[in-house]
Design an enzyme around this catalytic site. Sequence first.
Site, PDB file in Angstrom:
ATOM      1  N   SER A 159     103.954  -4.005  13.675  1.00  0.00           N
ATOM      2  CA  SER A 159     104.929  -2.979  13.287  1.00  0.00           C
ATOM      3  C   SER A 159     105.475  -3.297  11.903  1.00  0.00           C
ATOM      4  O   SER A 159     106.102  -4.334  11.684  1.00  0.00           O
ATOM      5  CB  SER A 159     106.080  -2.938  14.289  1.00  0.00           C
ATOM      6  OG  SER A 159     107.180  -2.291  13.679  1.00  0.00           O
ATOM      7  N   HIS A 187     101.167  -0.151  13.078  1.00  0.00           N
ATOM      8  CA  HIS A 187     102.214   0.650  13.724  1.00  0.00           C
ATOM      9  C   HIS A 187     103.301   1.017  12.711  1.00  0.00           C
ATOM     10  O   HIS A 187     103.874   0.149  12.063  1.00  0.00           O
ATOM     11  CB  HIS A 187     102.801  -0.179  14.871  1.00  0.00           C
ATOM     12  CG  HIS A 187     103.765   0.540  15.751  1.00  0.00           C
ATOM     13  ND1 HIS A 187     103.380   1.377  16.772  1.00  0.00           N
ATOM     14  CD2 HIS A 187     105.120   0.519  15.791  1.00  0.00           C
ATOM     15  CE1 HIS A 187     104.443   1.843  17.406  1.00  0.00           C
ATOM     16  NE2 HIS A 187     105.530   1.341  16.816  1.00  0.00           N
ATOM     17  N   ASP A 217     106.868   2.830  12.185  1.00  0.00           N
ATOM     18  CA  ASP A 217     108.073   3.257  12.905  1.00  0.00           C
ATOM     19  C   ASP A 217     108.887   4.215  12.054  1.00  0.00           C
ATOM     20  O   ASP A 217     109.439   3.834  11.022  1.00  0.00           O
ATOM     21  CB  ASP A 217     108.927   2.034  13.264  1.00  0.00           C
ATOM     22  CG  ASP A 217     108.347   1.273  14.434  1.00  0.00           C
ATOM     23  OD1 ASP A 217     108.089   1.904  15.479  1.00  0.00           O
ATOM     24  OD2 ASP A 217     108.137   0.048  14.306  1.00  0.00           O
ATOM     25  N   MET A 264     112.112   6.605  11.832  1.00  0.00           N
ATOM     26  CA  MET A 264     113.441   6.806  12.440  1.00  0.00           C
ATOM     27  C   MET A 264     114.275   7.721  11.562  1.00  0.00           C
ATOM     28  O   MET A 264     114.241   7.616  10.329  1.00  0.00           O
ATOM     29  CB  MET A 264     114.154   5.461  12.591  1.00  0.00           C
ATOM     30  CG  MET A 264     113.359   4.415  13.352  1.00  0.00           C
ATOM     31  SD  MET A 264     114.334   2.939  13.651  1.00  0.00           S
ATOM     32  CE  MET A 264     113.067   1.839  14.309  1.00  0.00           C
ATOM     33  N   HIS A 301     104.770   6.136  15.220  1.00  0.00           N
ATOM     34  CA  HIS A 301     105.745   6.220  16.317  1.00  0.00           C
ATOM     35  C   HIS A 301     106.957   6.980  15.802  1.00  0.00           C
ATOM     36  O   HIS A 301     107.752   6.449  15.031  1.00  0.00           O
ATOM     37  CB  HIS A 301     106.102   4.784  16.747  1.00  0.00           C
ATOM     38  CG  HIS A 301     107.127   4.687  17.829  1.00  0.00           C
ATOM     39  ND1 HIS A 301     107.752   3.486  18.143  1.00  0.00           N
ATOM     40  CD2 HIS A 301     107.641   5.615  18.678  1.00  0.00           C
ATOM     41  CE1 HIS A 301     108.598   3.683  19.137  1.00  0.00           C
ATOM     42  NE2 HIS A 301     108.565   4.958  19.469  1.00  0.00           N
ATOM     43  N   MET A 341     110.392   8.285  16.095  1.00  0.00           N
ATOM     44  CA  MET A 341     111.681   8.188  16.797  1.00  0.00           C
ATOM     45  C   MET A 341     112.621   9.168  16.113  1.00  0.00           C
ATOM     46  O   MET A 341     113.584   8.798  15.440  1.00  0.00           O
ATOM     47  CB  MET A 341     112.195   6.741  16.727  1.00  0.00           C
ATOM     48  CG  MET A 341     111.386   5.809  17.638  1.00  0.00           C
ATOM     49  SD  MET A 341     111.589   4.075  17.207  1.00  0.00           S
ATOM     50  CE  MET A 341     110.372   3.954  15.901  1.00  0.00           C
ATOM     51  N   MET A 389     108.427   1.624  26.088  1.00  0.00           N
ATOM     52  CA  MET A 389     109.345   0.856  25.237  1.00  0.00           C
ATOM     53  C   MET A 389     109.917  -0.318  26.041  1.00  0.00           C
ATOM     54  O   MET A 389     110.434  -0.138  27.134  1.00  0.00           O
ATOM     55  CB  MET A 389     110.498   1.739  24.742  1.00  0.00           C
ATOM     56  CG  MET A 389     110.114   2.828  23.757  1.00  0.00           C
ATOM     57  SD  MET A 389     109.278   2.260  22.260  1.00  0.00           S
ATOM     58  CE  MET A 389     110.507   1.138  21.564  1.00  0.00           C
ATOM     59  N   GLY A 438     115.085   1.563  17.796  1.00  0.00           N
ATOM     60  CA  GLY A 438     116.033   1.640  16.677  1.00  0.00           C
ATOM     61  C   GLY A 438     115.971   0.454  15.743  1.00  0.00           C
ATOM     62  O   GLY A 438     116.227   0.604  14.557  1.00  0.00           O
ATOM     63  N   GLY A 454     114.088  -3.663  14.888  1.00  0.00           N
ATOM     64  CA  GLY A 454     113.173  -4.753  15.207  1.00  0.00           C
ATOM     65  C   GLY A 454     113.968  -5.962  15.685  1.00  0.00           C
ATOM     66  O   GLY A 454     115.192  -6.018  15.539  1.00  0.00           O
ATOM     67  N   ASP A 456     105.983  -1.732  23.267  1.00  0.00           N
ATOM     68  CA  ASP A 456     106.626  -1.886  21.954  1.00  0.00           C
ATOM     69  C   ASP A 456     108.032  -2.436  22.128  1.00  0.00           C
ATOM     70  O   ASP A 456     108.872  -1.804  22.770  1.00  0.00           O
ATOM     71  CB  ASP A 456     106.663  -0.500  21.277  1.00  0.00           C
ATOM     72  CG  ASP A 456     107.227  -0.520  19.864  1.00  0.00           C
ATOM     73  OD1 ASP A 456     107.538  -1.597  19.345  1.00  0.00           O
ATOM     74  OD2 ASP A 456     107.341   0.589  19.290  1.00  0.00           O
ATOM     75  N   GLY A 457     108.255  -3.608  21.531  1.00  0.00           N
ATOM     76  CA  GLY A 457     109.589  -4.202  21.531  1.00  0.00           C
ATOM     77  C   GLY A 457     109.590  -5.588  22.143  1.00  0.00           C
ATOM     78  O   GLY A 457     109.275  -5.755  23.317  1.00  0.00           O
ATOM     79  N   SER A 513     108.582  -8.425  14.569  1.00  0.00           N
ATOM     80  CA  SER A 513     109.124  -9.693  14.089  1.00  0.00           C
ATOM     81  C   SER A 513     108.206 -10.871  14.419  1.00  0.00           C
ATOM     82  O   SER A 513     108.128 -11.830  13.645  1.00  0.00           O
ATOM     83  CB  SER A 513     110.536  -9.916  14.636  1.00  0.00           C
ATOM     84  OG  SER A 513     110.572  -9.707  16.018  1.00  0.00           O
TER      85      SER A 513
HETATM   86  C1  DX5 Z   1     111.692  -0.445  17.790  1.00  0.00           C
HETATM   87  C2  DX5 Z   1     110.376  -0.154  17.129  1.00  0.00           C
HETATM   88  C3  DX5 Z   1     109.441  -1.281  17.224  1.00  0.00           C
HETATM   89  C4  DX5 Z   1     109.908  -2.515  16.510  1.00  0.00           C
HETATM   90  C5  DX5 Z   1     109.431  -3.698  17.275  1.00  0.00           C
HETATM   91  O1  DX5 Z   1     112.510   0.648  17.714  1.00  0.00           O
HETATM   92  O2  DX5 Z   1     109.767   0.973  17.735  1.00  0.00           O
HETATM   93  O3  DX5 Z   1     108.130  -0.933  16.838  1.00  0.00           O
HETATM   94  O4  DX5 Z   1     109.452  -2.621  15.199  1.00  0.00           O
HETATM   95  O5  DX5 Z   1     109.929  -4.842  16.689  1.00  0.00           O
HETATM   96  P1  DX5 Z   1     109.889  -6.236  17.441  1.00  0.00           P
HETATM   97  O6  DX5 Z   1     108.454  -6.546  17.720  1.00  0.00           O
HETATM   98  O7  DX5 Z   1     110.528  -7.162  16.474  1.00  0.00           O
HETATM   99  O8  DX5 Z   1     110.688  -6.071  18.703  1.00  0.00           O
HETATM  100 ZN    ZN Z   2     107.589   1.339  17.369  1.00  0.00          ZN
END
Ligand code: DX5
Ligand code: ZN
Length: 229
Positions: free
Chosen positions: A8, A33, A35, A37, A66, A68, A137, A142, A144, A176-177, A199
């Site tokens: 991500s 990936h 993200d 938002m 993705h 959001m 999820m 929201g 990382g 994811d997460g 991360s």
């Molecule tokens: C969260 C995102 C994830 C995020 C995951 O809202 O959709 O894709 O980047 O990050 P990690 O792997 O650090 O939890």
């Molecule tokens: Zn994501």
Amino acid sequence: MSIRIAPSLLSCRFAELGSEVRAVDEAGAEWIHVDVMDGHFVPNITIGPLITDAVRGVTERTLDVHLMIDNPDRYIGDFARAGADVITVHAEAAVHLHRTLGLIRGLGKRAGVALNPATPLAAVDEVLDEIDLLLVMSVNPGFGGQAFIPRAVDRVARARAMVEARRPGQVEVEVDGGVSVKTAPALARAGATVLVAGSAVFGHSAGPGAGVEAIRASIAGISWPDGEG
Ligand code: DX5
Ligand code: ZN
């Protein structure tokens, strides 16, 4: 299905975006990936079609977008034109989910539905025939770097059973997460075929390539549907 790793970009060094993408690409990450938002559906604001298009310019890997965002229909065309291969919308945000999935597929893209941790899996039951991917999820979307919600392992297993009952071998289950070397093995055994990691990849002390390799090593010998072998 083989198990794919999807770094991500949310956790990458954005000032070095091109080299960060190349690093995970060269380390063998199959998907990238992205993200997106909007500050409405989730509290954070990240990136849009322009940056997605820039990422498309430096990798041939599957671009996994993705969304959001509220009112996803409004932007699906923009992300399709920016080079997305997979476009995933949240069931909680797509008021006319069936129509939205048709819109994505109508543009020749793979369609995914994401479910927040509190949303019953049954929310996708009526659209199982319209999806290529179900995103479970394992944090509230929201940000990382959040803590993994342990119940997600069982949820992935139930999601896998649900899609296999209707569309055997045809639907990716993505998680994811909080995916890391600690959580990835159980998720892979539960039937996840796409592991998103932010991360754990971009925060790895030896760099993002090493982050991808560490997750790959953590799931060595695990495949779906055969389980550990
Ligand atoms: C969260 C995102 C994830 C995020 C995951 O809202 O959709 O894709 O980047 O990050 P990690 O792997 O650090 O939890
Ligand atoms: Zn994501």
